[in-house]
Write an enzyme that holds these catalytic residues in place. Structure first.
Site, PDB file in Angstrom:
ATOM      1  N   ASP A 395       0.815  -1.192   0.066  1.00  0.00           N
ATOM      2  CA  ASP A 395      -0.058  -0.049  -0.010  1.00  0.00           C
ATOM      3  C   ASP A 395       0.924   1.146   0.029  1.00  0.00           C
ATOM      4  O   ASP A 395       2.046   1.123  -0.640  1.00  0.00           O
ATOM      5  CB  ASP A 395      -0.972   0.076   1.170  1.00  0.00           C
ATOM      6  CG  ASP A 395      -2.365   0.724   0.880  1.00  0.00           C
ATOM      7  OD1 ASP A 395      -2.252   1.954   0.688  1.00  0.00           O
ATOM      8  OD2 ASP A 395      -3.369   0.109   0.955  1.00  0.00           O
ATOM      9  N   HIS A 428       1.644   2.094  -3.563  1.00  0.00           N
ATOM     10  CA  HIS A 428       0.857   2.971  -4.201  1.00  0.00           C
ATOM     11  C   HIS A 428       1.179   4.082  -4.061  1.00  0.00           C
ATOM     12  O   HIS A 428       0.833   5.183  -4.931  1.00  0.00           O
ATOM     13  CB  HIS A 428      -0.499   2.695  -3.414  1.00  0.00           C
ATOM     14  CG  HIS A 428      -1.188   1.633  -3.259  1.00  0.00           C
ATOM     15  ND1 HIS A 428      -2.406   1.234  -2.703  1.00  0.00           N
ATOM     16  CD2 HIS A 428      -0.796   0.411  -3.909  1.00  0.00           C
ATOM     17  CE1 HIS A 428      -2.929   0.214  -2.781  1.00  0.00           C
ATOM     18  NE2 HIS A 428      -1.874  -0.490  -3.467  1.00  0.00           N
TER      19      HIS A 428
END
Length: 600
Positions: A395, A428
């Site tokens: 993430d 991300h």
């Protein structure tokens, strides 16, 4: 003449001299500024120093550190030994054969082999390519700690065999720990449920030791924490915690260190076969999951979601709220994380909630592609320093949050952070502001970082009902390659499919403003080079973006919608096959200077 103009002229003069092969004049090499020892970045044998680059650093190729007037060494050579990011940074530039990318500077040094309880006097000098040194920086004086009292967990009954649960034994060692002590996990594999730290202690996971999260949901008490004061869901404890045992009780902590060359493994997800990275080192690959696949992919993640569903929670909320992070600290003043490796959290990696003065240095994060497996997150906190870390995450890598919706205005902002000399592989975003922006994220400096393969570089995300936003953000002197989605993104169009809306929506949209991006190179931006999404229909514009000396190599586009009063100077797109990259709508007050090609 303004100082900035003088500095720019001096910088151009130095570059001209270097191009002619001339020696750098003494006036061109300025000493570093603000030399300091980060919070708790010292023990009985070592001290870490960091410093800021001088305003004109174009001629500087290295820094040399002196202790009590004696040369210790250079920052580049020192980081070759202590920083897990440095070998990847070096490899990145080795592959940059046409010298397209901006060269970063390394501005930290770890002094090792020092004497306990001894005062040291440090200075730092800038060094030019020909070896010319600047004058000394201002002096920094730091004393090492006395040798700490050690509480070995094996003496408290821990087996370290990876089979038996060692939670109680490790907790006994922590509870027995006296102020200034060290709780030591020697070589071994220690399976444990939730552990609770206290003030004025060090937890050391030594080389060859792994703290392995238990796979049983019942080993993580549900009296863990609530995310924000207005949140409705009590979340389970993490593997390592500095939290009150009652989540509704206010309790402060101070002076906590988590260090060592060992490993923290959250045991969250099933592990697929390892891959090899660009240096030939093994990288774990965890099965990517979501709230429909956790039964097949999860270990601890599966157990905790199943437990929550059995209590009557719906699957989506159970998945989004009831998985344990690896570390959660709340209301802690002075924290140092150093050296260890992070693997496989069931949820997030390292969470810092309402903390003050937190340092993350020389750590390794290998959580790809564990769902929601962030690197480190700060929420409503003040003072963060993140440097010399390797991130390969499932993430966001470094994330900042500041509360959600209408009630967030009563919270403190997230502010004052410095992120530098990190290598970002997967994730991300390198540096991320949001999606929780309610109380404002502000005063962030990210510089001298390198990425290769993240979804985005600078990622800012919010909604039209979140309030707050991000402001006074600087992203500079960095190099990026192979961004998957956007090199830079500022959007109000963010949606988290796992989020629970347990807050009252604001009538005020988030906003990103007063953000400066300078001296950054981006190669092969596979999605957009730049994407801005405001909401011009409701007068929700982002504003005050400044891009200076930013170069994009390879086909790329800039899509701008809902931005006002912003400036682009010396922004260059090359290898665009004649296509104009600029797509600008509903964005008043934009100016473009020395931009190639010019917007239509």
């Amino acid at each position: 003449m303004p100082y900035q103009t003088c500095a720019a002229m001096a910088s151009r003069s130095v570059l001209a001299l270097l191009a002619l092969g001339a020696s750098v004049p003494a006036w061109a090499v300025q000493a570093p500024t603000k030399v300091q020892v980060p919070t708790l970045a010292f023990d009985d044998q070592s001290i870490i120093l960091v410093w800021e680059k001088p305003a004109d650093h174009s001629a500087i190729k290295d820094y040399r550190v002196y202790a009590n007037g004696v040369l210790l060494g250079s920052s580049n050579a020192n980081n070759d030994r202590v920083s897990p990011a440095k070998p990847y940074i070096d490899r990145f530039y080795e592959q940059d054969r046409d010298n397209f990318h901006h060269r970063i500077g390394i501005h930290s040094y770890t002094a090792q082999g020092l004497k306990p309880d001894t005062q040291y006097r440090f200075t730092v000098r800038s060094v030019a390519a020909d070896g010319l040194e600047s004058v000394d920086s201002p002096v920094v004086i730091q004393r090492t700690t006395p040798v700490p009292v050690v509480f070995d967990v094996k003496k408290y009954g821990a087996r370290g065999d990876g089979k038996h649960l060692d939670t109680q034994a490790i907790q006994r060692a922590i509870d027995a720990c006296t102020p200034g002590c060290k709780v030591l996990l020697p070589e071994g594999r220690y399976k444990s449920g939730a552990l609770y730290l206290k003030s004025n202690m060090t937890l050391e996971i030594t080389a060859g030791a792994t703290l392995l999260g238990s796979e049983r949901a019942e080993d993580y008490p549900l009296a863990g924490y609530i995310q924000y004061p207005y949140s409705s869901t009590v979340r389970p404890a993490s593997l390592i915690n500095a939290l009150p045992r009652d989540p509704h009780r206010h309790q402060g902590f101070e002076n906590i260190r988590i260090v060592g060359q060992g490993t923290l493994d959250g045991n969250g997800w099933k592990r697929k076969a390892d891959t090899l990275d660009e240096l030939g080192q093994p990288l774990p690959f965890y099965l990517p999951s979501d709230n429909t696949r956790f039964m097949e992919d999860g270990i601890l993640a599966r157990a905790q979601v199943e437990q929550a569903i059995a209590r009557g929670m719906n699957t989506k909320d159970a998945y989004g709220q009831m998985r344990s992070s690896l570390i959660t600290l709340r209301n802690v003043k002075n924290v140092f994380y150093g050296g260890f490796t992070v693997l496989n959290p069931a949820f997030h990696g390292i969470m810092n909630l309402e903390t003050e003065n937190v340092v993350l240095a020389n750590t390794t994060h290998k959580t790809y592609d564990a769902n929601n497996g962030d690197g480190i997150e700060f929420a409503n906190s003040k003072g963060a320093m993140v440097f010399n870390n390797f991130f390969d995450t499932g993430d966001d890598c470094v994330n900042f949050a500041a509360g959600t919706g209408a009630e967030a205005v009563h919270q403190k902002p997230q502010e004052d952070a410095w992120i530098f000399n990190n290598f970002f592989r997967k994730g991300h975003g390198m540096v991320v502001a949001g999606s929780h922006t309610g109380a404002w994220i502000q005063n962030i400096l990210a510089e001298d970082n390198v990425s290769d393969g993240t979804d985005a570089g600078l990622r800012m995300k919010s909604t039209n009902f979140m309030d707050g936003g991000a402001r006074q953000v600087i992203f500079r002197d960095s190099a990026m390659r192979n961004t998957v989605k956007q090199a830079f993104v500022f959007t109000l169009d963010y949606n988290d499919p796992n989020a629970k809306l347990d807050y009252r929506r604001s009538t005020v949209p988030g906003q990103f403003r007063d953000i400066r991006v300078s001296d950054v190179t981006v190669e092969n931006a596979r999605g957009a080079a730049l994407e801005v999404k405001g909401d011009s229909k409701s007068n929700a514009y982002h504003a005050g973006l400044v891009f200076e000396r930013v170069r994009f190599k390879g086909p790329a586009t800039a899509r701008i919608d809902g931005l006002k009063d912003s400036h682009f100077n010396q922004v260059v797109f090359s290898e665009n096959a004649g296509a104009n990259p600029w797509h600008v709508i509903d964005s008043p007050g934009l100016t473009f200077e020395e931009v190639t090609p010019q917007p239509l």
